[in-house]
Design a protein around this motif. Structure first.
Motif, PDB file in Angstrom:
ATOM      1  N   UNK A 221     -14.967  27.770 -34.334  1.00 46.40           N
ATOM      2  CA  UNK A 221     -14.476  26.682 -35.181  1.00 46.40           C
ATOM      3  C   UNK A 221     -14.288  25.427 -34.335  1.00 46.40           C
ATOM      4  N   UNK A 222     -14.249  24.290 -34.984  1.00 44.05           N
ATOM      5  CA  UNK A 222     -14.149  23.012 -34.280  1.00 44.05           C
ATOM      6  C   UNK A 222     -12.878  22.883 -33.442  1.00 44.05           C
ATOM      7  N   UNK A 223     -11.680  23.204 -33.958  1.00 42.92           N
ATOM      8  CA  UNK A 223     -10.497  23.086 -33.099  1.00 42.92           C
ATOM      9  C   UNK A 223     -10.548  24.009 -31.883  1.00 42.92           C
ATOM     10  N   UNK A 224     -11.113  25.195 -32.049  1.00 41.01           N
ATOM     11  CA  UNK A 224     -11.191  26.126 -30.920  1.00 41.01           C
ATOM     12  C   UNK A 224     -12.153  25.616 -29.857  1.00 41.01           C
ATOM     13  N   UNK A 225     -13.266  25.040 -30.277  1.00 39.85           N
ATOM     14  CA  UNK A 225     -14.212  24.490 -29.308  1.00 39.85           C
ATOM     15  C   UNK A 225     -13.616  23.294 -28.572  1.00 39.85           C
ATOM     16  N   UNK A 226     -12.898  22.443 -29.292  1.00 41.97           N
ATOM     17  CA  UNK A 226     -12.253  21.295 -28.655  1.00 41.97           C
ATOM     18  C   UNK A 226     -11.206  21.768 -27.649  1.00 41.97           C
ATOM     19  N   UNK A 227     -10.400  22.760 -28.024  1.00 44.23           N
ATOM     20  CA  UNK A 227      -9.392  23.280 -27.109  1.00 44.23           C
ATOM     21  C   UNK A 227     -10.021  24.008 -25.918  1.00 44.23           C
ATOM     22  N   UNK A 228     -11.126  24.681 -26.143  1.00 43.80           N
ATOM     23  CA  UNK A 228     -11.814  25.361 -25.048  1.00 43.80           C
ATOM     24  C   UNK A 228     -12.371  24.383 -24.028  1.00 43.80           C
ATOM     25  N   UNK A 229     -12.993  23.310 -24.512  1.00 44.54           N
ATOM     26  CA  UNK A 229     -13.502  22.293 -23.591  1.00 44.54           C
ATOM     27  C   UNK A 229     -12.354  21.538 -22.924  1.00 44.54           C
ATOM     28  N   UNK A 230     -11.244  21.410 -23.612  1.00 46.97           N
ATOM     29  CA  UNK A 230     -10.074  20.763 -23.008  1.00 46.97           C
ATOM     30  C   UNK A 230      -9.523  21.583 -21.856  1.00 46.97           C
ATOM     31  N   UNK A 231      -9.610  22.907 -21.956  1.00 53.57           N
ATOM     32  CA  UNK A 231      -9.184  23.764 -20.850  1.00 53.57           C
ATOM     33  C   UNK A 231     -10.062  23.510 -19.632  1.00 53.57           C
ATOM     34  N   UNK A 232     -11.367  23.374 -19.846  1.00 54.58           N
ATOM     35  CA  UNK A 232     -12.263  23.078 -18.726  1.00 54.58           C
ATOM     36  C   UNK A 232     -11.954  21.723 -18.102  1.00 54.58           C
ATOM     37  N   UNK A 233     -11.645  20.730 -18.932  1.00 48.20           N
ATOM     38  CA  UNK A 233     -11.296  19.405 -18.421  1.00 48.20           C
ATOM     39  C   UNK A 233      -9.984  19.465 -17.651  1.00 48.20           C
ATOM     40  N   UNK A 234      -9.014  20.225 -18.166  1.00 48.43           N
ATOM     41  CA  UNK A 234      -7.726  20.359 -17.473  1.00 48.43           C
ATOM     42  C   UNK A 234      -7.897  21.040 -16.123  1.00 48.43           C
ATOM     43  N   UNK A 235      -8.787  22.026 -16.052  1.00 48.60           N
ATOM     44  CA  UNK A 235      -9.043  22.676 -14.772  1.00 48.60           C
ATOM     45  C   UNK A 235      -9.731  21.729 -13.793  1.00 48.60           C
ATOM     46  N   UNK A 236     -10.586  20.849 -14.304  1.00 50.03           N
ATOM     47  CA  UNK A 236     -11.259  19.892 -13.429  1.00 50.03           C
ATOM     48  C   UNK A 236     -10.292  18.817 -12.933  1.00 50.03           C
ATOM     49  N   UNK A 237      -9.416  18.360 -13.804  1.00 46.56           N
ATOM     50  CA  UNK A 237      -8.469  17.305 -13.419  1.00 46.56           C
ATOM     51  C   UNK A 237      -7.302  17.834 -12.590  1.00 46.56           C
ATOM     52  N   UNK A 238      -6.933  19.078 -12.816  1.00 47.53           N
ATOM     53  CA  UNK A 238      -5.800  19.735 -12.146  1.00 47.53           C
ATOM     54  C   UNK A 238      -4.492  18.972 -12.349  1.00 47.53           C
ATOM     55  N   UNK A 239      -4.293  18.468 -13.520  1.00 43.39           N
ATOM     56  CA  UNK A 239      -3.041  17.780 -13.846  1.00 43.39           C
ATOM     57  C   UNK A 239      -2.168  18.723 -14.660  1.00 43.39           C
ATOM     58  N   UNK A 240      -0.956  18.933 -14.202  1.00 45.28           N
ATOM     59  CA  UNK A 240      -0.059  19.891 -14.834  1.00 45.28           C
ATOM     60  C   UNK A 240       0.356  19.444 -16.229  1.00 45.28           C
ATOM     61  N   UNK A 241       0.641  18.160 -16.403  1.00 42.47           N
ATOM     62  CA  UNK A 241       1.093  17.671 -17.713  1.00 42.47           C
ATOM     63  C   UNK A 241      -0.009  17.814 -18.756  1.00 42.47           C
ATOM     64  N   UNK A 242      -1.266  17.625 -18.348  1.00 40.85           N
ATOM     65  CA  UNK A 242      -2.376  17.758 -19.292  1.00 40.85           C
ATOM     66  C   UNK A 242      -2.567  19.219 -19.695  1.00 40.85           C
ATOM     67  N   UNK A 243      -2.412  20.130 -18.741  1.00 41.44           N
ATOM     68  CA  UNK A 243      -2.565  21.545 -19.074  1.00 41.44           C
ATOM     69  C   UNK A 243      -1.427  22.039 -19.966  1.00 41.44           C
ATOM     70  N   UNK A 244      -0.230  21.524 -19.758  1.00 42.20           N
ATOM     71  CA  UNK A 244       0.890  21.892 -20.631  1.00 42.20           C
ATOM     72  C   UNK A 244       0.644  21.371 -22.050  1.00 42.20           C
TER      73      UNK A 244
END
Length: 95
Positions: A13-36
């Motif tokens: 589903x669209x929200x799941x894909x957006x959240x999944x790609x956001x996890x990859x972006x959060x891992x690339x940025x390594x920002x704690x506030x973004x991952x929270x």
């Protein structure tokens, strides 16, 4: 339909894909506030799915006869991803 089939269906589903790609972006940025923030959004999406499942009588009936699987495996996989993301970012975050 089993819980695994339902988890695969929900992950496309669209929200799941957006959240999944956001996890990859959060891992690339390594920002704690973004991952929270991503974990909070994932929790809101899981809560929406859970409340939709509880409040919808035809959905419960479809699960009882086997047409729709349970959303519990999907929620468990999502929470495991969020926990792993937070652990990785907490260990390897940039100053």
């Amino acid at each position: 339909m089993t819980g695994l089939h339902e988890a695969l269906t929900l992950s496309m589903t669209t929200p799941s894909l957006i959240l999944g790609y956001s996890i990859l972006i959060a891992l690339a940025l390594r920002k704690l506030w973004f991952s929270v923030l991503i974990c909070m959004l994932w929790g809101a999406w899981a809560l929406h799915l859970l409340l939709d499942q509880i409040g919808n009588e035809p959905l419960i009936t479809a699960q009882k006869i086997g047409c729709i699987g349970s959303t519990v495996p999907y929620i468990l996989i999502g929470s495991a991803l969020c926990t792993a993301m937070l652990c990785i970012i907490f260990i390897y975050r940039r100053p």
